[in-house]
Scaffold this active site. Structure first.
Site, PDB file in Angstrom:
ATOM      1  N   ASP C  30       0.635  -0.829  -0.119  1.00 47.08           N
ATOM      2  CA  ASP C  30      -0.291   0.246  -0.145  1.00 47.08           C
ATOM      3  C   ASP C  30       1.015   1.082   0.264  1.00 47.08           C
ATOM      4  O   ASP C  30       2.047   0.941   0.575  1.00 47.08           O
ATOM      5  CB  ASP C  30      -0.913  -0.343   1.275  1.00 47.08           C
ATOM      6  CG  ASP C  30      -1.860   0.615   1.158  1.00 47.08           C
ATOM      7  OD1 ASP C  30      -3.195   0.789   0.937  1.00 47.08           O
ATOM      8  OD2 ASP C  30      -2.113   1.967   1.723  1.00 47.08           O
ATOM      9  N   LYS C 166     -21.472  -7.210 -10.493  1.00 48.73           N
ATOM     10  CA  LYS C 166     -21.349  -6.419  -8.897  1.00 48.73           C
ATOM     11  C   LYS C 166     -22.205  -5.514  -8.902  1.00 48.73           C
ATOM     12  O   LYS C 166     -22.084  -4.304  -8.102  1.00 48.73           O
ATOM     13  CB  LYS C 166     -19.915  -6.068  -8.361  1.00 48.73           C
ATOM     14  CG  LYS C 166     -19.786  -5.152  -7.238  1.00 48.73           C
ATOM     15  CD  LYS C 166     -20.621  -5.530  -6.001  1.00 48.73           C
ATOM     16  CE  LYS C 166     -19.743  -5.427  -4.966  1.00 48.73           C
ATOM     17  NZ  LYS C 166     -20.022  -3.676  -4.849  1.00 48.73           N
ATOM     18  N   GLU C 173     -29.034  -3.424  -4.298  1.00 53.48           N
ATOM     19  CA  GLU C 173     -29.153  -2.376  -3.129  1.00 53.48           C
ATOM     20  C   GLU C 173     -29.514  -1.032  -3.091  1.00 53.48           C
ATOM     21  O   GLU C 173     -29.544  -1.229  -2.049  1.00 53.48           O
ATOM     22  CB  GLU C 173     -26.884  -2.556  -2.766  1.00 53.48           C
ATOM     23  CG  GLU C 173     -27.004  -2.208  -1.910  1.00 53.48           C
ATOM     24  CD  GLU C 173     -25.823  -1.860  -1.649  1.00 53.48           C
ATOM     25  OE1 GLU C 173     -24.618  -2.570  -1.890  1.00 53.48           O
ATOM     26  OE2 GLU C 173     -24.805  -0.733  -1.395  1.00 53.48           O
TER      27      GLU C 173
END
Lengths: 292, 292, 292, 292
Positions: C30, C166, C173
């Site tokens: 990261d 997705k 959703e």
């Protein structure tokens, strides 16, 4: 003034006529031999004196792009192309760039009015540089309705602004039509009202909902009082879709314009997959009967 | 002809004036002493020669019902009451019954036109028996716009049909206004369009979306080009709600008219409880930040 | 198995933990030094044995594209990149092409589960070639919830299908959340119901509307029974917008999913330009008062 | 405890069974001789020891009202009637008054769970006085799902609150179903996703959209992967309509719940009158072809 007009279909054919009635010298080209004045784009360009003005009125998408590219090859520095078709505003920037490589100027123009434009004039929304718009003003003045210029013509902004304004115009149009349509259906469904066409006719003067679309609705009901001779199957030509996409891009709530678009999608489905899913769910949880 | 007019508010005051200009003898009553011609309903009834015609133009609901009941006590067999206010169509049947007990006739009339009606005339939709509607025709003719009667007046059906037609008119009106409003917001939000008021003005002739509401929008933008001097807070006066309820009663899909109504509800909320719930859910499942 | 994980934010950090609990050897990178295992992408690639598997979990858009391009430079033929972020499905084809130039394989994977995924597992939808998906199966099995694989993982189709699935998941959703939210608002507004949080809690077993989102709603109401400590201001992260655009592209009516998206847009407006337009129109035609 | 159960249809039949499994002594009456325990309401009342408890589970509207009236004649002071059918909340006040004339108590109870309730239990929402609700608690405890009482039962408020809560529950249910349905249709329409049923199955654990309705959807797709064996024709049973009417009464925006209701209305139309109007308008202004 002299101008070329590429595309003599339902719209372009009438526009040539209106321009000629106003005294302009129009050289028209179309793929269809029976309506055109010249047999090729080359011939059209040859017949025009520089600096030329060519109005493009062909179907949006590939036909328009190909016409612009071909004109880019044929025209000279200082010539001006006006794209008056139903192009998506996002095509205009590229069109302008293609022509700019040859020094050719570009203006986009949204045109409203349909088959009535020949007699009543066309509402016009132009996008481009001020000097280019100014140069084409005699053409705009001939095409737009009688009356003050600003009530039938606007210079909406830079390249693309004309088609953007026309796109929003059509998004609104979808909403207006759906509003009248829902009201018509409710009047027709309600036992209380006996004379639906007469009620709509009574709205054409004095009421808040009077409009040109209402006048057209009254005319349609005159011929076919219950609209029995057609089906509730409605196409869409792109501008409504683009309007919703732009509403989304700009985070603008558009519940009415999107509802009108979705109603058209639904009108073209023999059987809705979504509603099959709802029926299947109801059967699953409640043992509700389904239709086969 | 001679008629009584009960209610001299924003609408009734102008209607008395328009009726008088047309040569009718109007006796007006209102609770407000400064506008009325007579001091009481009794006096109004006394001044009219039988068979009388009394037009009621008071707020919908209790005031209208009370006026009808009082008129039922004062009027005689053969007199005619016209209810021109914004009553719900479902009130009309009872009003008619109350009056019928005394032999008094009843017509309901939806009136559109707002503050412009005085000069431009009012769109009228009447419900009742044919002979009663016919008897009041000189009054209708004076109130409706110039031009053919059928373009400003309709006998929509039996008692209640006038208000029903007016209710649907207003439901459509909600949808039309919201369509223009969404288009306005998108034009204002999009960087492509520089001159929003000019674009809307250019639509007022020649385009498919031209209408009286658009003309009003152009006037509003003339005074306040970005509509900065008012808030997006919109009341509703009942007809829009009733329209959706009737759509539901008749199983008529009304996505556009309902979206317009719900947009008004939302416009009056400082903070939406529903959207607080959505924010709370997003925080729960995704750890998304919330605003406090 | 051994894998690299690029991106250790809210999602990636928890995913590393879940993968390690399952016995996988995860090398995490990261930009934030305090969470990463290695200091650079180069080091990450160096530490992995070929053929390598690298899971990318950085913000969608430029960060993801740049990571893919950089991995394309560092990885070798036969390595596999899994893009698990919130990329738009239309980015996946290009990602795959960039990597294919170096013989690197590509799978896209939609990941649902939010902050609860660490403990409950993540719902996974993958797109790509069957052999690539098969190869990553131990990783998918570790990330997905306990139970049958097919209840927490699907190979949805070719490259892009995972993110497409997705995206639709998120569109649904939006609709689900808005449905609960509208119901909550109505319960809270209606005087008839006294115990709104208790009613929602009573729905969590046995009813047709029971769901994980409802459970979360109950938890939120437990802490804050009227949701007073947050504002009805709701962001959106892209998938809802893309879903509507895809609905439009495929001519699929999406009234519920779009209404949920537009409600979010509206929730972020202090004052709605559209509703200012409606207020202005009402003032124009009816003399209705406006709010300033 | 002992109770009477009036109405042994799809719901009542299963409820009797579940109550008996819990050890209650149920005396069931129905018009259908083959399912009932007693041949008349009189006999049912005779067999119960005072103070009696009678659960009413007959169709909403007239059948329920008539049953309540008949029970009012047969029962004695101190007896308790529980109305568990799908009554509109606004009927409950009158039911309670009818019974109160004889000193009979009244509780309304919304019941969710459908055909699955026998095994999984029913979600219950009760309205009435605290002491009446308390008295019936053994019955509620037998009907509701296993687990904590508050996760399957709520005392929502006074008389009518139970049905009000159930009505909103159903309004939400409409929205949830439509959200899944739109997502299903988009997945099925999009060429990118190859395995739609597998994608939905993969959502059943771990994802944000997991729910009981999703589980049912997966089951339906298992039997009929493209839902080809039923039509997209969806009835509605009243609660969705009432929910929108209550949203309107309380000025609550309900775009999602209303869109779901209107989609059902539209699913039952062979040809939409509204869309015929839109088609007619497009033909009028643009010369667009119509379908016959």
């Amino acid at each position: 003034m002299q101008l070329g007009l590429v595309g003599l279909g339902k719209m372009g054919f009438n526009m040539r006529e209106r321009l000629r009635r106003a005294g302009h010298d129009v050289v028209g080209y179309d793929r269809a031999a029976e309506v055109r004045d010249v047999a090729s784009l080359e011939e059209l360009v040859d017949q025009l004196e520089a600096p030329r003005l060519v109005w493009v009125m062909v179907p949006a998408g590939d036909p328009t792009r190909e016409t612009v590219e071909r004109l880019g090859e044929l025209l000279d520095e200082g010539d001006l192309v006006i794209e008056g078709g139903n192009s998506r505003f996002s095509d205009d920037q590229r069109n302008a760039e293609i022509l700019a490589e040859r020094g050719v100027r570009y203006v986009d123009c949204g045109v409203s009015g349909g088959v009535w434009g020949l007699e009543e004039g066309y509402g016009l929304m132009a996008g481009g540089a001020a000097e280019d718009v100014e140069r084409a003003m005699p053409v705009f003045d001939a095409l737009r309705p009688e009356g003050p210029r600003e009530e039938g013509f606007a210079h909406a902004g830079g390249v693309g602004a004309g088609h953007y304004a026309k796109m929003v115009h059509n998004g609104i149009e979808y909403g207006l039509m759906q509003a009248y349509a829902e009201g018509f259906e409710l009047l027709a469904a309600a036992p209380q009202v006996e004379n639906v066409p007469e009620v709509l006719r009574a709205w054409t003067r004095g009421t808040v909902v009077r409009s040109w679309l209402l006048d057209l609705m009254v005319q349609a009901l005159e011929r076919d009082p219950q609209l029995e001779n057609l089906r509730g199957y409605v196409e869409d030509s792109g501008e409504g879709r683009w309007t919703i996409e732009e509403a989304i891009n700009n985070s603008v709530p558009a519940p009415v314009m999107s509802a009108a678009l979705f109603a058209r999608f639904a009108s073209r489905q023999d059987d809705s997959p979504a509603m099959r899913a709802v029926a299947a769910l109801r059967q699953q949880f409640g043992g509700h009967a389904v239709h086969h």
